[in-house]
Design an enzyme around this catalytic site. Structure first.
Site, PDB file in Angstrom:
ATOM      1  N   HIS A  33       0.836  -1.222   0.000  1.00 49.42           N
ATOM      2  CA  HIS A  33       0.000   0.000   0.000  1.00 49.42           C
ATOM      3  C   HIS A  33       0.865   1.265   0.000  1.00 49.42           C
ATOM      4  O   HIS A  33       0.446   2.311   0.501  1.00 49.42           O
ATOM      5  CB  HIS A  33      -0.947   0.038   1.203  1.00 49.42           C
ATOM      6  CG  HIS A  33      -1.702  -1.235   1.422  1.00 49.42           C
ATOM      7  ND1 HIS A  33      -2.917  -1.498   0.844  1.00 49.42           N
ATOM      8  CD2 HIS A  33      -1.384  -2.342   2.147  1.00 49.42           C
ATOM      9  CE1 HIS A  33      -3.335  -2.699   1.208  1.00 49.42           C
ATOM     10  NE2 HIS A  33      -2.412  -3.246   1.993  1.00 49.42           N
ATOM     11  N   SER A  51      14.901  21.756 -15.627  1.00 54.19           N
ATOM     12  CA  SER A  51      13.681  22.501 -15.915  1.00 54.19           C
ATOM     13  C   SER A  51      14.071  23.826 -16.554  1.00 54.19           C
ATOM     14  O   SER A  51      15.131  24.387 -16.255  1.00 54.19           O
ATOM     15  CB  SER A  51      12.933  22.747 -14.606  1.00 54.19           C
ATOM     16  OG  SER A  51      12.140  23.907 -14.699  1.00 54.19           O
ATOM     17  N   LYS A  94      15.798  21.871 -10.319  1.00 56.97           N
ATOM     18  CA  LYS A  94      15.183  20.608 -10.728  1.00 56.97           C
ATOM     19  C   LYS A  94      16.141  19.645 -11.420  1.00 56.97           C
ATOM     20  O   LYS A  94      16.986  20.041 -12.200  1.00 56.97           O
ATOM     21  CB  LYS A  94      14.000  20.866 -11.672  1.00 56.97           C
ATOM     22  CG  LYS A  94      12.798  21.491 -11.011  1.00 56.97           C
ATOM     23  CD  LYS A  94      12.146  20.640  -9.938  1.00 56.97           C
ATOM     24  CE  LYS A  94      11.266  19.551 -10.503  1.00 56.97           C
ATOM     25  NZ  LYS A  94      10.082  20.046 -11.204  1.00 56.97           N
ATOM     26  N   GLU A 114       9.826   8.651 -16.724  1.00 52.16           N
ATOM     27  CA  GLU A 114       8.463   9.135 -16.982  1.00 52.16           C
ATOM     28  C   GLU A 114       8.013   8.800 -18.403  1.00 52.16           C
ATOM     29  O   GLU A 114       6.866   8.415 -18.640  1.00 52.16           O
ATOM     30  CB  GLU A 114       8.389  10.648 -16.754  1.00 52.16           C
ATOM     31  CG  GLU A 114       8.538  11.028 -15.293  1.00 52.16           C
ATOM     32  CD  GLU A 114       8.665  12.533 -15.106  1.00 52.16           C
ATOM     33  OE1 GLU A 114       7.789  13.274 -15.571  1.00 52.16           O
ATOM     34  OE2 GLU A 114       9.665  12.971 -14.502  1.00 52.16           O
TER      35      GLU A 114
END
Ligand code: ARG
Length: 460
Positions: free
Chosen positions: A156, A277, A283, A290
């Site tokens: 979980h 970024s 970043k 992704e």
């Protein structure tokens, strides 16, 4: 360009229809396989006395020169051609004359295309397998480096029990080994030769289907000519196996993304495999992971395209089936791209072992072990479970962990506790004492690595 089938027509094809109908923009990719298939067909036709040996020799030489010229770029595909089969045949005839017109004896584009896709996908399966093997080897290498790296195991997405990072990596190795098995299985089923099925009903010429099947490295001819030209189940099986590889890669990517976040910080990607970024200077983004996750949806789309395309087609060939290529090629290209980018991203990443261990120290993931300690000393498990729950509650209240809670507090809840409780709940001991087959214990992970490498050795 005049159509080879123009005989019964009185008008040129409408340009829009021509463009709509043409598949050369995507089936040109099969040119080598088309030529290989035609060479086998011509060889068989001559062997059976259906065409002369001189014609077969001219065809084989002509096809060889076409292959060289396409390879070198000297011959460009004609976008006006209907498909790669027509293009090569027309080019052959323009090079060698009448012999070229004899190549298509006892053959249809229906069995030709069914053959070409199989020949091409057979090669692609081998490439996907090789990339998967590379990934599994990397997982084994990394697992060997991390047999003692303690991390929290999750259910979980809540910290559950202590495991080792080595075990976590080998879970993925097991998945990819099953993926390899699926690729091997489907390749065996795919490896039957449709050539000789003709348009649908075979042919009246005395062809030798076994000869072409064996020349092209197939197990045997497809046993029914209608089936030979009209099923694409092998594309669907491959798209399905690829979808499963992507699903595994996508779950792994999801974890990489989580692990790279400040909230986890279990992994640091190499700068060469991360991106920045345009606005936020701090970043460092896990774009590769992704994109793999994103592309998984696209591959599922390819699978659904193929399944939907086939579901209502009456036997035998229907033009709908021309749509198979873009979908299966896209699935093949996407999985190859993802495997070959994901593997070096993973291999070059830094495992932040201390952070993993620190995370394992929080979240009471040794609570099960504390309960087991009591059970082993004769306390019934349900009572042990309750006492441990009270201990956890106490720790939360006092801002302590089970490791830092004084013995007196333990003993206040149960006199069974002794000094050795601290060894029993030591994280490394907790992970290593899970010493069953497949477990996180060091020797067990080493065993899993040996097993995985053995599986790779067994591949054909
Ligand atoms: N380009 C076609 C395809 O991919 C080749 C087969 C054409 N056959 C036909 N009967 N029109 O399916």
């Amino acid at each position: 360009m005049a159509k080879m089938w123009a005989g019964r027509f009185t008008k040129e094809t409408d340009q829009g229809v021509n463009d709509f109908n043409s598949s050369i923009s995507f089936d040109a990719r099969m040119y080598r396989h088309d030529i290989t298939g035609s060479i086998a067909h011509a060889t068989m036709l001559a062997h059976q006395g259906i065409i002369s040996q001189a014609d077969a020799d001219a065809i084989i030489e002509g096809l060889g020169s076409i292959r060289e010229d396409i390879d070198s770029g000297a011959l460009q595909f004609d976008p006006q051609a209907e498909d790669i089969h027509m293009f090569i045949e027309a080019e052959l005839t323009s090079r060698i004359g009448d012999a070229g017109k004899r190549l298509h004896t006892a053959r249809s584009r229906n069995d030709q295309v069914a053959l070409d896709i199989r020949l091409l996908l057979r090669d692609e399966v081998d490439e996907i397998k090789a990339l998967t093997v590379t990934l599994i080897k990397t997982l084994c290498d990394m697992a060997l480096e991390n047999t003692e790296t303690i991390m929290p195991g999750y259910t979980h997405l809540q910290r559950a029990q202590p495991i080792t990072f080595g075990q976590h990596l080998m879970a993925y190795a097991s998945m990819f080994i099953r993926d390899l098995g699926r690729l091997g299985d489907l390749k065996k089923r795919m490896n039957f030769c449709p050539l000789g099925s003709g348009a649908l009903a075979g042919t009246t010429y005395p062809i030798d289907r076994e000869m072409t099947a064996s020349l092209l490295g197939f197990t045997a001819p497809v046993m029914n000519t209608l089936d030979g030209v009209s099923d694409r189940d092998f594309c669907i099986e491959l798209a399905s196996a690829i979808s499963l590889i992507m699903m595994h890669l996508s779950r792994f990517s999801e974890e990489v993304i989580l692990w790279c976040s400040w909230e986890f910080k279990f992994l640091e990607l190499d700068d060469a495999f991360a991106t920045g970024s345009s606005i936020m200077p701090q970043k460092k983004n896990p774009d590769v992971a992704e994109l793999v996750r994103g592309k998984t949806g696209r591959v599922y789309g390819d699978l659904v395209t193929l399944l939907s395309m086939m579901k209502s087609l009456p036997l035998a060939y229907n033009k709908d089936m021309q749509e198979d290529k873009e979908a299966i090629f896209d699935a093949v290209d996407t999985v190859k791209l993802c495997l070959s980018t994901f593997e070096p991203m993973l291999r070059t990443a830094t495992v932040l072992k201390d952070n993993m261990r620190a995370a394992a120290a929080k979240g009471f993931i040794n609570a099960t072990d504390c309960a087991d300690y009591l059970t082993k000393k004769g306390v019934p498990f349900r009572d042990a479970y309750k006492i441990t729950g009270q201990l956890v509650g106490l720790c939360v209240q006092k801002g302590l962990t089970l490791e830092t809670l004084p013995l007196a507090e333990y003993q206040a809840l149960s006199p069974v506790f002794e000094e050795d409780i601290y060894q029993a709940i030591d994280l490394t001991a907790c992970a290593f004492s899970r010493d069953c087959i497949g477990g996180p214990a060091k020797e067990r992970v080493e065993e899993q690595i040996r097993w995985a490498l053995f599986q790779l050795d067994q591949l054909d």
